[in-house]
Design an enzyme around this catalytic site. Structure first.
Site, mmCIF file in Angstrom:
data_model
loop_
_atom_site.group_PDB
_atom_site.id
_atom_site.type_symbol
_atom_site.label_atom_id
_atom_site.label_comp_id
_atom_site.label_asym_id
_atom_site.label_seq_id
_atom_site.Cartn_x
_atom_site.Cartn_y
_atom_site.Cartn_z
ATOM 1 N N LEU A 1 0.837 -1.208 0.000
ATOM 2 C CA LEU A 1 0.000 0.000 0.000
ATOM 3 C C LEU A 1 0.868 1.254 0.000
ATOM 4 O O LEU A 1 0.786 2.090 0.910
ATOM 5 C CB LEU A 1 -1.007 -0.006 1.164
ATOM 6 C CG LEU A 1 -1.982 -1.185 1.183
ATOM 7 C CD1 LEU A 1 -3.026 -1.019 2.287
ATOM 8 C CD2 LEU A 1 -2.707 -1.361 -0.161
ATOM 9 N N TYR B 1 3.172 -8.256 -10.074
ATOM 10 C CA TYR B 1 2.968 -6.903 -10.601
ATOM 11 C C TYR B 1 3.684 -5.848 -9.758
ATOM 12 O O TYR B 1 3.958 -4.751 -10.259
ATOM 13 C CB TYR B 1 1.478 -6.536 -10.580
ATOM 14 C CG TYR B 1 0.612 -7.206 -11.617
ATOM 15 C CD1 TYR B 1 0.386 -6.620 -12.857
ATOM 16 C CD2 TYR B 1 -0.004 -8.424 -11.354
ATOM 17 C CE1 TYR B 1 -0.418 -7.222 -13.810
ATOM 18 C CE2 TYR B 1 -0.818 -9.036 -12.302
ATOM 19 C CZ TYR B 1 -1.016 -8.430 -13.523
ATOM 20 O OH TYR B 1 -1.815 -9.033 -14.471
ATOM 21 N N ALA C 1 5.701 -3.105 -8.132
ATOM 22 C CA ALA C 1 6.900 -2.371 -8.545
ATOM 23 C C ALA C 1 6.668 -0.893 -8.279
ATOM 24 O O ALA C 1 5.527 -0.438 -8.198
ATOM 25 C CB ALA C 1 7.165 -2.577 -10.041
ATOM 26 N N THR D 1 7.711 -4.608 -18.771
ATOM 27 C CA THR D 1 7.338 -3.467 -19.597
ATOM 28 C C THR D 1 8.135 -3.452 -20.902
ATOM 29 O O THR D 1 9.273 -3.949 -20.947
ATOM 30 C CB THR D 1 7.616 -2.166 -18.815
ATOM 31 O OG1 THR D 1 7.543 -1.053 -19.704
ATOM 32 C CG2 THR D 1 9.011 -2.158 -18.183
ATOM 33 N N ASP D 2 7.562 -2.832 -21.928
ATOM 34 C CA ASP D 2 8.294 -2.668 -23.191
ATOM 35 C C ASP D 2 9.469 -1.696 -23.041
ATOM 36 O O ASP D 2 10.355 -1.645 -23.897
ATOM 37 C CB ASP D 2 7.354 -2.192 -24.310
ATOM 38 C CG ASP D 2 6.619 -0.898 -23.999
ATOM 39 O OD1 ASP D 2 6.804 -0.329 -22.898
ATOM 40 O OD2 ASP D 2 5.835 -0.437 -24.863
ATOM 41 N N GLU D 3 9.469 -0.919 -21.937
ATOM 42 C CA GLU D 3 10.542 0.077 -21.769
ATOM 43 C C GLU D 3 11.918 -0.546 -21.593
ATOM 44 O O GLU D 3 12.933 0.147 -21.712
ATOM 45 C CB GLU D 3 10.253 0.967 -20.556
ATOM 46 C CG GLU D 3 9.040 1.821 -20.748
ATOM 47 C CD GLU D 3 8.954 2.916 -19.698
ATOM 48 O OE1 GLU D 3 9.970 3.233 -19.066
ATOM 49 O OE2 GLU D 3 7.844 3.440 -19.531
ATOM 50 N N TYR E 1 13.827 3.690 -13.699
ATOM 51 C CA TYR E 1 12.706 2.737 -13.639
ATOM 52 C C TYR E 1 12.917 1.589 -14.619
ATOM 53 O O TYR E 1 12.877 0.410 -14.247
ATOM 54 C CB TYR E 1 11.375 3.458 -13.948
ATOM 55 C CG TYR E 1 10.275 2.511 -14.363
ATOM 56 C CD1 TYR E 1 9.728 1.602 -13.461
ATOM 57 C CD2 TYR E 1 9.790 2.486 -15.683
ATOM 58 C CE1 TYR E 1 8.739 0.699 -13.846
ATOM 59 C CE2 TYR E 1 8.806 1.598 -16.077
ATOM 60 C CZ TYR E 1 8.285 0.706 -15.156
ATOM 61 O OH TYR E 1 7.311 -0.188 -15.541
ATOM 62 N N SER E 2 13.148 1.921 -15.906
ATOM 63 C CA SER E 2 13.211 0.831 -16.890
ATOM 64 C C SER E 2 14.460 -0.015 -16.703
ATOM 65 O O SER E 2 14.453 -1.215 -16.993
ATOM 66 C CB SER E 2 13.088 1.358 -18.319
ATOM 67 O OG SER E 2 13.946 2.431 -18.555
ATOM 68 N N LYS F 1 13.523 -2.528 -14.113
ATOM 69 C CA LYS F 1 12.644 -3.556 -14.682
ATOM 70 C C LYS F 1 13.462 -4.510 -15.550
ATOM 71 O O LYS F 1 13.251 -5.727 -15.534
ATOM 72 C CB LYS F 1 11.508 -2.920 -15.502
ATOM 73 C CG LYS F 1 10.469 -2.174 -14.690
ATOM 74 C CD LYS F 1 9.737 -3.046 -13.671
ATOM 75 C CE LYS F 1 8.790 -4.035 -14.290
ATOM 76 N NZ LYS F 1 7.994 -4.765 -13.264
ATOM 77 N N ASN G 1 -0.584 0.923 -20.540
ATOM 78 C CA ASN G 1 -1.977 0.561 -20.236
ATOM 79 C C ASN G 1 -2.817 1.808 -19.941
ATOM 80 O O ASN G 1 -2.310 2.781 -19.387
ATOM 81 C CB ASN G 1 -2.041 -0.314 -18.986
ATOM 82 C CG ASN G 1 -1.594 -1.749 -19.214
ATOM 83 O OD1 ASN G 1 -2.211 -2.679 -18.738
ATOM 84 N ND2 ASN G 1 -0.501 -1.952 -19.960
ATOM 85 N N ILE H 1 -2.654 9.801 -18.914
ATOM 86 C CA ILE H 1 -4.076 9.939 -19.291
ATOM 87 C C ILE H 1 -4.936 10.388 -18.106
ATOM 88 O O ILE H 1 -5.659 11.395 -18.219
ATOM 89 C CB ILE H 1 -4.587 8.642 -19.977
ATOM 90 C CG1 ILE H 1 -3.973 8.561 -21.394
ATOM 91 C CG2 ILE H 1 -6.106 8.589 -20.018
ATOM 92 C CD1 ILE H 1 -4.383 7.335 -22.210
ATOM 93 N N ARG I 1 3.338 6.595 -27.644
ATOM 94 C CA ARG I 1 3.140 5.443 -26.770
ATOM 95 C C ARG I 1 2.151 4.496 -27.438
ATOM 96 O O ARG I 1 1.318 4.928 -28.245
ATOM 97 C CB ARG I 1 2.610 5.887 -25.389
ATOM 98 C CG ARG I 1 3.623 6.745 -24.586
ATOM 99 C CD ARG I 1 4.853 5.930 -24.254
ATOM 100 N NE ARG I 1 5.870 6.639 -23.484
ATOM 101 C CZ ARG I 1 6.942 7.242 -24.008
ATOM 102 N NH1 ARG I 1 7.128 7.270 -25.319
ATOM 103 N NH2 ARG I 1 7.858 7.803 -23.224
#
Ligand code: NAD
Ligand code: DAU
Length: 342
Positions: free
Chosen positions: A35, A78, A80, A121-123, A148-149, A152, A178, A189, A212
């Site tokens: 959380l 998931y 991260a 991720t694709d990153e 970040y990437s 990952k 997403n 978004i 994106r």
């Protein structure tokens, strides 16, 4: 019926996956989530207690992880730190959760022989040129740009090593951007939709030309479940829905769909190291597992997402002011007070 352990299930994509599992299967779901600021337990409200439980804890805590992985049939990972802008400001939590957390889970999966699916991720592949017809495939070399990437990418490589060296029964999926319900208002978004609701002009980094490859979170969930059910152990699958759009196009659509002139946005200073373009070739997933996106119409999916944020203000409102304050502190906004829409 199986016992699913979903890490990060109180975040955006994890909570969508939990709803998807409860809706479409008979599996039991345990969520392990610490959380963090990015979580919202309200995303999991109303789930049947006979089939769902939330355990608050950290994936880098070996004790709780061992206990939960031991009693699960499958771990879907998931959890991260997920936001690039934050990683540029303070990378430390990204190393802790994304690298040490994944390592802790893998060690438990190794001890208990638990099936493991790693969400990535694709990153990890870096970026593509704007006009390049090429897209990422499973064979593209890793070349991450941001802290970040990079974390990952590191976590993906740990999973591959644990498969090869220790025989952990793992698969990996690398998905594109997403959108959908339950996404934190720090992300592009929802940030722009809630800004428009608040009378603030949307903010585009740089010239807004970065591209994106958008996919609805439900299509991502279906792809993940099909990989868990039918994917080949040790394999990586790219997930994407042919949804490439420039950020400018997306903001113009949001403004149009929310009844404002398409040019009522501001250009603000660019994100350092900002990846130009992501584009996924998901042929392997489609051919091997028969997956295809159901949200083929991005404009309709975006419209439904705008409606969701309009109807669920109580869900996002508590996080809005703090998120914008954090952006101001990180100097990612235009350095002046946000302008209001006309
Ligand atoms: P999010 O930030 O909305 O949610 C992450 C969740 O993980 C939060 O609930 C948070 O509390 C939890 N968490 C973080 N660190 C933890 C820890 N140490 N222990 C326990 N829980 C922890 O993220 P998201 O956008 O839903 O992304 C979920 C996963 O999907 C991430 O692995 C991300 O890399 C990947 N991914 C995201 C996208 C995207 O477009 N958002 C695309 C492809 C892949
Ligand atoms: O590609 C998958 C990745 O997509 C995931 O791995 C990440 O977890 C997820 O956060 C997302 O990363 P991005 O950096 O692409 O997402 P973000 O929502 O932060 O930004 C999307 C694009 O919009 C990006 O080009 C930056 C731009 N942007 C973002 C914000 C918040 C703006 O122009 N203005 C903004 O205010």
């Amino acid at each position: 019926m199986g016992r699913f352990l979903v890490t990060g299930g109180a975040g955006f994509i994890g909570s969508n996956f939990v709803h998807y599992l409860i809706r479409t299967t008979e599996h039991h779901v345990t969520v392990l989530d610490k959380l963090s600021y990015a979580a919202n337990p309200a995303s999991l409200a109303g789930l049947p207690t006979s089939r769902f439980e939330l355990v608050v804890g950290d994936i880098s805590d070996p004790g709780i992880v061992d206990q939960l992985v031991r009693s699960a049939d499958v771990v879907v990972h998931y959890a991260a730190e997920s936001h690039n802008d934050n990683s540029l400001f303070d990378p430390a939590p990204f190393l802790q959760s994304n690298i040490i957390g994944t390592y802790t889970l893998l060690e438990a999966a190794r001890r208990h022989g638990t099936r493991f699916h790693h969400i990535s991720t694709d990153e990890v592949y870096g970026d593509l040129a704007l006009e390049d017809p090429a897209r990422f495939t499973e064979a593209t070399a890793y070349n991450p740009s941001s802290p970040y990437s990079a974390t990952k990418a590191g976590s993906d490589l740990l999973v591959r090593a644990w498969v090869r060296s220790f025989g952990v029964a793992a698969t990996i999926s690398n998905c594109s951007n997403n959108y959908g319900p339950f996404q934190h208002v720090e992300k592009f978004i929802p940030r722009q939709i809630t800004n428009v609701i608040d009378g603030i002009r949307p903010m585009l980094y740089g010239a807004g030309n970065n591209v994106r490859d958008w996919i609805h979170a439900d299509d991502h969930s279906r792809a993940v479940l099909s990989i868990i059910e039918r994917g080949r152990i040790g394999e990586t699958y790219l997930i994407g829905a042919n949804g490439e759009r420039s950020n400018k196009d997306v903001v113009e659509l949001i403004l149009k769909q929310m009844g404002l002139p398409a040019d009522s946005y501001d250009l603000v200073p660019d994100r350092p190291g900002h990846d130009l373009r992501y584009g996924i070739d998901s042929t392997k997933l489609r051919n091997e597992l028969g997956w295809a996106p159901e949200y083929a119409d991005f404009e309709a999916g975006l419209d439904a997402t705008i409606t969701w944020y309009r109807e669920h203000e109580a869900w996002w409102r508590p996080q809005k002011a703090g998120t914008e304050a954090r952006y101001m502190a990180q100097n990612n906004t235009s350095k002046k007070a946000p302008r209001t829409t006309p």
